[in-house]
Scaffold this motif. Structure first.
Motif, PDB file in Angstrom:
ATOM      1  N   UNK A  29       0.823  -1.214   0.000  1.00 42.14           N
ATOM      2  CA  UNK A  29       0.000   0.000   0.000  1.00 42.14           C
ATOM      3  C   UNK A  29       0.864   1.274   0.000  1.00 42.14           C
ATOM      4  N   UNK A  30       1.852   1.292  -0.897  1.00 40.98           N
ATOM      5  CA  UNK A  30       2.739   2.449  -1.072  1.00 40.98           C
ATOM      6  C   UNK A  30       3.619   2.739   0.137  1.00 40.98           C
ATOM      7  N   UNK A 130      -0.205   4.358  10.118  1.00 37.97           N
ATOM      8  CA  UNK A 130      -0.445   5.627   9.472  1.00 37.97           C
ATOM      9  C   UNK A 130      -1.732   5.475   8.678  1.00 37.97           C
ATOM     10  N   UNK A 131      -1.994   6.336   7.729  1.00 35.17           N
ATOM     11  CA  UNK A 131      -3.262   6.266   7.015  1.00 35.17           C
ATOM     12  C   UNK A 131      -3.333   5.069   6.069  1.00 35.17           C
ATOM     13  N   UNK A 152      -0.772  -4.911   7.788  1.00 36.71           N
ATOM     14  CA  UNK A 152      -2.130  -4.933   7.241  1.00 36.71           C
ATOM     15  C   UNK A 152      -2.479  -3.587   6.627  1.00 36.71           C
ATOM     16  N   UNK A 153      -3.040  -3.631   5.432  1.00 41.75           N
ATOM     17  CA  UNK A 153      -3.529  -2.405   4.804  1.00 41.75           C
ATOM     18  C   UNK A 153      -4.671  -1.816   5.625  1.00 41.75           C
TER      19      UNK A 153
END
Length: 308
Positions: A29-30, A130-131, A152-153
């Protein structure tokens, strides 16, 4: 959204020609993470084109040399490269002392800030979020204090189901932010329109569970349930089950049993003992219990794309 894991090293303690101890590079996720940092990690990062500047968070499972002796070298290199961004290091109590001492004696500490997050809990805990991503510890059972890590995303804003929304005249654009945030809508009549009716189904959130050195420990299963990808050490074949128990390691069959009981999508095994010349035996044995098993090998990548 996707998950990409690159194996940098995957063998046990004794260095050998073309065999490197544990280290992995995870993109999810980046976000970019280094997991464990055995000797030779920097060389492997160069070889497999892992960008040094991408890494802002390093997770160390335990303080055995084959899992962190490459850390001080990497931190020194960051200084040579004139790094300025802060770097976060997560690991057991003592990692700050041993690392800073080496940097101090060698006069290698550069100007960039190193922030240590020392761990001591024997219960799973949230240690980073984080987000985009959350990271929890997976308490393991080895000869020294050891954690695995679950990445985990995090769910992004929900997408609007505009066709369904158009069925309700009272709902206007001013409500869209609340709907995207997951809230239901209450109409003037008192009727509650559930958020699930107003938004499109979310994609499955991807997760990766890294289980470093540990004896067979089935109580981790609830923590890693339904993970998309599980790395679990498998130092020995079943013929050395007694030795695995004595040294607090796992066998390939035990790793496979964890994967099966946790209903993960795919299992990757590694941390092979040097006594075995043919590592294909590990996969063969594990597949007797869990078919979707692959071998960790230096430079090997595992990619998983999110599905609806």
């Amino acid at each position: 959204m996707s998950l990409n894991l690159t194996i940098l090293g995957c063998h046990s303690a004794t260095p050998r020609v073309n065999a490197y101890p544990t280290s992995q590079f995870l993109e999810i996720n980046n976000r970019h993470f280094l997991i464990d940092c055995g000797e030779g990690t920097q060389r492997q990062m160069r070889k497999y084109k892992v960008g040094f500047s991408k890494i802002n968070h390093i997770f160390i499972s335990h303080l055995h040399g084959d899992h962190f002796y490459g850390l001080v070298g990497l931190l020194s290199t960051y200084g040579i490269l004139s790094r300025e961004k802060e770097l976060h290091v997560y690991g057991p109590e003592g990692i700050k002392e041993v690392t800073l001492l080496q940097l101090k004696i060698s006069q290698s500490h550069a100007k960039y800030p190193i922030i240590f997050h020392e761990l001591s809990s024997t219960e799973s805990e949230l240690i980073f979020e984080d987000k985009n991503i959350s990271v929890r510890t997976i308490p393991l059972n080895h000869r020294v204090y050891t954690n695995g890590y679950l990445f985990t995303e995090k769910e992004k804003s929900k997408k609007l189901h505009l066709d369904n929304i158009s069925n309700y005249e009272e709902i206007d654009k001013a409500d869209y932010l609340n709907i995207k945030a997951g809230k239901d809508i209450v109409l003037s009549t008192g009727e509650v329109v559930p958020n699930s009716e107003l938004t499109l189904p979310s994609k499955k959130l991807l997760s990766y569970a890294f289980c470093s050195d540990t004896k067979y420990k089935p109580d981790i299963i609830p923590l890693i349930k339904n993970a998309d990808l599980l790395y679990h050490e498998a130092t020995f074949l079943d013929d050395k089950k007694d030795l695995a128990k004595k040294t607090k390691h796992s066998t390939s069959k035990e790793a496979a049993q964890i994967a099966k009981d946790a209903n993960v999508n795919q299992l990757v095994i590694g941390h092979y003992s040097g006594r075995y010349k043919d590592i294909s035996l590990f996969r063969k044995e594990a597949q007797e219990i869990f078919e979707n098993t692959e071998l960790a090998e230096p430079g090997k990548t595992f990619k998983i794309n999110a599905k609806d």
